[in-house]
Design a protein around this motif. Structure first.
Motif, PDB file in Angstrom:
ATOM      1  N   VAL A   1       0.061  -0.863  -0.759  1.00 27.14           N
ATOM      2  CA  VAL A   1      -0.637   0.268  -1.360  1.00 27.14           C
ATOM      3  C   VAL A   1       0.393   1.238  -1.945  1.00 27.14           C
ATOM      4  CG1 VAL A   1      -2.027   2.304  -0.843  1.00 27.14           C
ATOM      5  CG2 VAL A   1      -2.671   0.076   0.093  1.00 27.14           C
ATOM      6  N   GLY A   2       0.146   1.659  -3.167  1.00 26.22           N
ATOM      7  CA  GLY A   2       1.061   2.558  -3.857  1.00 26.22           C
ATOM      8  C   GLY A   2       2.017   1.869  -4.797  1.00 26.22           C
ATOM      9  N   TYR A   3       2.026   0.522  -4.814  1.00 28.08           N
ATOM     10  CA  TYR A   3       2.975  -0.207  -5.663  1.00 28.08           C
ATOM     11  C   TYR A   3       2.611  -0.028  -7.129  1.00 28.08           C
ATOM     12  CZ  TYR A   3       6.217  -3.915  -6.984  1.00 28.08           C
ATOM     13  OH  TYR A   3       7.253  -4.621  -7.528  1.00 28.08           O
ATOM     14  N   THR A   4       3.615   0.224  -7.954  1.00 23.48           N
ATOM     15  CA  THR A   4       3.386   0.445  -9.388  1.00 23.48           C
ATOM     16  C   THR A   4       4.300  -0.394 -10.277  1.00 23.48           C
ATOM     17  OG1 THR A   4       4.984   2.279  -9.440  1.00 23.48           O
ATOM     18  CG2 THR A   4       2.679   2.851  -8.988  1.00 23.48           C
ATOM     19  N   GLY A   5       5.218  -1.150  -9.698  1.00 27.73           N
ATOM     20  CA  GLY A   5       6.247  -1.805 -10.497  1.00 27.73           C
ATOM     21  C   GLY A   5       5.830  -3.109 -11.130  1.00 27.73           C
ATOM     22  N   ASP A   6       6.690  -3.600 -12.007  1.00 31.02           N
ATOM     23  CA  ASP A   6       6.591  -4.936 -12.603  1.00 31.02           C
ATOM     24  C   ASP A   6       5.245  -5.179 -13.290  1.00 31.02           C
ATOM     25  OD1 ASP A   6       9.195  -5.762 -11.616  1.00 31.02           O
ATOM     26  OD2 ASP A   6       8.265  -5.784  -9.640  1.00 31.02           O
ATOM     27  N   VAL A   7       4.827  -4.225 -14.109  1.00 30.23           N
ATOM     28  CA  VAL A   7       3.519  -4.330 -14.766  1.00 30.23           C
ATOM     29  C   VAL A   7       3.443  -5.544 -15.686  1.00 30.23           C
ATOM     30  CG1 VAL A   7       3.084  -1.858 -14.601  1.00 30.23           C
ATOM     31  CG2 VAL A   7       4.207  -2.761 -16.630  1.00 30.23           C
ATOM     32  N   HIS A   8       4.583  -5.974 -16.232  1.00 25.96           N
ATOM     33  CA  HIS A   8       4.592  -7.114 -17.157  1.00 25.96           C
ATOM     34  C   HIS A   8       4.277  -8.423 -16.463  1.00 25.96           C
ATOM     35  CE1 HIS A   8       8.454  -7.236 -15.182  1.00 25.96           C
ATOM     36  NE2 HIS A   8       8.726  -8.425 -15.704  1.00 25.96           N
ATOM     37  N   ALA A   9       4.519  -8.490 -15.138  1.00 22.83           N
ATOM     38  CA  ALA A   9       4.385  -9.746 -14.406  1.00 22.83           C
ATOM     39  C   ALA A   9       3.110  -9.825 -13.576  1.00 22.83           C
ATOM     40  CB  ALA A   9       5.595  -9.936 -13.481  1.00 22.83           C
ATOM     41  N   ARG A  10       2.300  -8.774 -13.567  1.00 20.34           N
ATOM     42  CA  ARG A  10       1.132  -8.728 -12.677  1.00 20.34           C
ATOM     43  C   ARG A  10      -0.157  -8.732 -13.486  1.00 20.34           C
ATOM     44  NH1 ARG A  10       2.070  -3.432  -9.951  1.00 20.34           N
ATOM     45  NH2 ARG A  10       0.163  -3.936  -8.798  1.00 20.34           N
ATOM     46  N   ALA A  11      -1.044  -9.654 -13.128  1.00 20.56           N
ATOM     47  CA  ALA A  11      -2.331  -9.748 -13.818  1.00 20.56           C
ATOM     48  C   ALA A  11      -3.120  -8.452 -13.693  1.00 20.56           C
ATOM     49  CB  ALA A  11      -3.138 -10.916 -13.251  1.00 20.56           C
ATOM     50  N   SER A  12      -3.037  -7.786 -12.547  1.00 16.27           N
ATOM     51  CA  SER A  12      -3.797  -6.562 -12.324  1.00 16.27           C
ATOM     52  C   SER A  12      -3.416  -5.474 -13.315  1.00 16.27           C
ATOM     53  CB  SER A  12      -3.568  -6.051 -10.894  1.00 16.27           C
ATOM     54  OG  SER A  12      -2.187  -5.795 -10.671  1.00 16.27           O
ATOM     55  N   CYS A  13      -2.157  -5.456 -13.737  1.00 13.83           N
ATOM     56  CA  CYS A  13      -1.705  -4.459 -14.707  1.00 13.83           C
ATOM     57  C   CYS A  13      -2.000  -4.896 -16.140  1.00 13.83           C
ATOM     58  CB  CYS A  13      -0.213  -4.211 -14.538  1.00 13.83           C
ATOM     59  SG  CYS A  13       0.248  -3.539 -12.923  1.00 13.83           S
ATOM     60  N   ARG A  14      -1.758  -6.162 -16.444  1.00 15.14           N
ATOM     61  CA  ARG A  14      -1.997  -6.627 -17.814  1.00 15.14           C
ATOM     62  C   ARG A  14      -3.479  -6.570 -18.179  1.00 15.14           C
ATOM     63  NH1 ARG A  14       1.561 -10.984 -16.416  1.00 15.14           N
ATOM     64  NH2 ARG A  14      -0.113 -12.486 -16.814  1.00 15.14           N
ATOM     65  N   ALA A  15      -4.357  -6.755 -17.185  1.00 16.62           N
ATOM     66  CA  ALA A  15      -5.791  -6.642 -17.452  1.00 16.62           C
ATOM     67  C   ALA A  15      -6.151  -5.247 -17.944  1.00 16.62           C
ATOM     68  CB  ALA A  15      -6.588  -6.983 -16.185  1.00 16.62           C
ATOM     69  N   VAL A  16      -5.450  -4.236 -17.442  1.00 17.89           N
ATOM     70  CA  VAL A  16      -5.684  -2.850 -17.860  1.00 17.89           C
ATOM     71  C   VAL A  16      -4.985  -2.561 -19.183  1.00 17.89           C
ATOM     72  CG1 VAL A  16      -5.334  -0.425 -17.233  1.00 17.89           C
ATOM     73  CG2 VAL A  16      -5.989  -2.091 -15.470  1.00 17.89           C
ATOM     74  N   LEU A  17      -3.724  -2.967 -19.291  1.00 17.95           N
ATOM     75  CA  LEU A  17      -2.961  -2.699 -20.512  1.00 17.95           C
ATOM     76  C   LEU A  17      -3.631  -3.287 -21.745  1.00 17.95           C
ATOM     77  CD1 LEU A  17       0.728  -3.371 -19.373  1.00 17.95           C
ATOM     78  CD2 LEU A  17      -0.425  -1.170 -19.634  1.00 17.95           C
ATOM     79  N   ALA A  18      -4.286  -4.422 -21.582  1.00 16.94           N
ATOM     80  CA  ALA A  18      -4.910  -5.100 -22.714  1.00 16.94           C
ATOM     81  C   ALA A  18      -5.988  -4.252 -23.373  1.00 16.94           C
ATOM     82  CB  ALA A  18      -5.508  -6.433 -22.263  1.00 16.94           C
TER      83      ALA A  18
ATOM     84  N   THR B   1      10.451 -14.678 -11.518  1.00 18.88           N
ATOM     85  CA  THR B   1      10.360 -16.110 -11.259  1.00 18.88           C
ATOM     86  C   THR B   1      10.708 -16.829 -12.563  1.00 18.88           C
ATOM     87  OG1 THR B   1       8.095 -16.638 -11.990  1.00 18.88           O
ATOM     88  CG2 THR B   1       8.320 -15.562  -9.826  1.00 18.88           C
ATOM     89  N   PRO B   2      10.897 -18.135 -12.525  1.00 15.96           N
ATOM     90  CA  PRO B   2      11.160 -18.853 -13.779  1.00 15.96           C
ATOM     91  C   PRO B   2      10.032 -18.736 -14.793  1.00 15.96           C
ATOM     92  CG  PRO B   2      11.812 -20.192 -11.898  1.00 15.96           C
ATOM     93  CD  PRO B   2      11.089 -19.002 -11.341  1.00 15.96           C
ATOM     94  N   ARG B   3       8.837 -18.329 -14.344  1.00 17.33           N
ATOM     95  CA  ARG B   3       7.687 -18.266 -15.244  1.00 17.33           C
ATOM     96  C   ARG B   3       7.380 -16.846 -15.716  1.00 17.33           C
ATOM     97  NH1 ARG B   3       3.168 -22.653 -13.677  1.00 17.33           N
ATOM     98  NH2 ARG B   3       2.788 -22.233 -15.885  1.00 17.33           N
ATOM     99  N   THR B   4       8.170 -15.864 -15.299  1.00 17.91           N
ATOM    100  CA  THR B   4       7.930 -14.485 -15.724  1.00 17.91           C
ATOM    101  C   THR B   4       8.191 -14.334 -17.224  1.00 17.91           C
ATOM    102  OG1 THR B   4       8.661 -13.689 -13.559  1.00 17.91           O
ATOM    103  CG2 THR B   4       8.484 -12.071 -15.319  1.00 17.91           C
TER     104      THR B   4
ATOM    105  N   ASP C   1      -2.164 -14.562 -13.675  1.00 14.80           N
ATOM    106  CA  ASP C   1      -0.735 -14.619 -13.372  1.00 14.80           C
ATOM    107  C   ASP C   1      -0.493 -15.967 -12.713  1.00 14.80           C
ATOM    108  OD1 ASP C   1       1.640 -14.634 -11.894  1.00 14.80           O
ATOM    109  OD2 ASP C   1       1.045 -12.980 -10.592  1.00 14.80           O
ATOM    110  N   LEU C   2       0.193 -16.856 -13.413  1.00 14.66           N
ATOM    111  CA  LEU C   2       0.456 -18.204 -12.918  1.00 14.66           C
ATOM    112  C   LEU C   2       1.899 -18.270 -12.431  1.00 14.66           C
ATOM    113  CD1 LEU C   2      -1.387 -20.224 -15.707  1.00 14.66           C
ATOM    114  CD2 LEU C   2      -2.271 -19.474 -13.481  1.00 14.66           C
ATOM    115  N   GLU C   3       2.108 -17.775 -11.218  1.00 14.98           N
ATOM    116  CA  GLU C   3       3.431 -17.756 -10.570  1.00 14.98           C
ATOM    117  C   GLU C   3       4.435 -16.917 -11.343  1.00 14.98           C
ATOM    118  OE1 GLU C   3       4.645 -21.512  -8.487  1.00 14.98           O
ATOM    119  OE2 GLU C   3       3.186 -22.390  -9.889  1.00 14.98           O
ATOM    120  N   GLU C   4       3.980 -15.852 -11.970  1.00 13.24           N
ATOM    121  CA  GLU C   4       4.871 -14.979 -12.728  1.00 13.24           C
ATOM    122  C   GLU C   4       5.443 -13.852 -11.878  1.00 13.24           C
ATOM    123  OE1 GLU C   4       3.022 -13.928 -16.619  1.00 13.24           O
ATOM    124  OE2 GLU C   4       1.509 -15.365 -15.945  1.00 13.24           O
ATOM    125  N   PHE C   5       4.701 -13.459 -10.834  1.00  9.65           N
ATOM    126  CA  PHE C   5       5.149 -12.365  -9.966  1.00  9.65           C
ATOM    127  C   PHE C   5       5.823 -12.885  -8.701  1.00  9.65           C
ATOM    128  CE2 PHE C   5       4.183  -9.039  -6.698  1.00  9.65           C
ATOM    129  CZ  PHE C   5       4.992  -8.048  -7.225  1.00  9.65           C
TER     130      PHE C   5
END
Length: 276
Positions: free
Chosen positions: A137-154, A174-177, A199-203
């Motif tokens: 709870v409170g995590y905000t980092g790595d928005v590029h690698a997380r589906a939860s963030c990209r769903a909003v950014l889109a 990860t190798p897939r980021t 997010d397919l193993e990106e985070f």
């Protein structure tokens, strides 16, 4: 000798950063941390690790447990309680989260905007799923690698999404980021079109996620609902998991709008975005 306070060119105090890394890792290790394991995991000399641990113990942020192990102390626990209290989502959104977890039997998350950041507000863990170290709870980092963030950014205006991504470090976790800005923007366009992110193993290696955004009364993206699962299980149930997060997001959108928990009538994510 006391270590000097040194700062990078951007003004970041490395001594403080290391102390926070130690505190975070003690919390992640859930009562199993020792000075030696912390030293090895964080790449610190043992003497420097002991110096940081003495400081954190003196301030009450960590405590010594039986067997020489280390855990979070009353000072650290108080910070956690204050954080959770300040980030607790409204009861109706928490109820949607619980329903999502029960439907999928996977770890479910709800995120929302806090002080301009897409922030993890709450999650319900699945008994059969591995935990995600460092994600709390409170995590905000790595928005590029997380589906939860990209769903909003889109669903943000392109210039706002670009500003958020430029403020991220675009680390290769990860190798897939995906770290290429142009490819990330193309992915956001595809997410906006289909109404969900994956997010397919990106985070984290071996872990996949599906996420869908929910919207405020004015049609702006207010946050997202997400589920995570081990890669093999996600591959077998991706369609059902996507449907579950989309339904949860639709219910949350209706509750925020005061329409009740039913699905939106004929409103697609793209229409909501244009209306906002």
């Amino acid at each position: 000798m006391t270590e000097p306070f040194t700062a990078d060119d951007d003004g970041v105090l490395q001594t403080l950063v290391r102390g926070l890394d130690v505190l975070r890792t003690v919390a992640d290790m859930d009562g199993q941390a020792t000075a030696r394991t912390l030293s090895q995991r964080l790449g610190l000399s043992l003497s420097r690790c002991y110096h940081i641990l003495r400081t954190l113990k003196a301030t009450g942020h960590i405590t010594r447990l039986p067997g020489g192990k280390l855990g979070i102390g009353p000072g650290g626990a108080a910070l956690g309680r204050r954080l959770h209290a300040g980030l607790e989502p409204p009861p109706e959104l928490s109820a949607v989260l619980t329903r999502l977890h029960l439907r999928t039997r996977e770890t479910a998350y709800v995120s929302g905007w806090v002080n301009g950041d897409i922030t993890l507000l709450r999650f319900v863990s699945a008994e059969r799923a591995p935990g995600i170290g460092g994600l709390d709870v409170g995590y905000t980092g790595d928005v590029h690698a997380r589906a939860s963030c990209r769903a909003v950014l889109a669903h943000l205006p392109p210039e706002q999404a670009d500003a958020v991504l430029r403020g991220d470090r675009l680390r290769r976790l990860t190798p897939r980021t995906q770290c290429d800005p142009d490819l990330l923007h193309a992915d956001l366009t595809a997410i906006r079109r289909r109404g969900h992110a994956v997010d397919l193993e990106e985070f984290r290696p071996g872990l996949c996620c599906a996420s869908a955004p929910y919207f405020d009364r004015d049609g702006r993206p207010a946050g997202s609902y997400t589920v995570s699962a081990p890669a093999a299980r996600f591959g077998r149930s991706q369609r059902d998991l996507v449907a579950a997060v989309q339904e949860a997001a639709a219910v949350a959108t209706n509750l925020i709008a005061g329409r009740g928990p039913g699905r939106p009538a004929g409103v697609t994510p793209e229409r909501r975005t244009r209306a906002g």
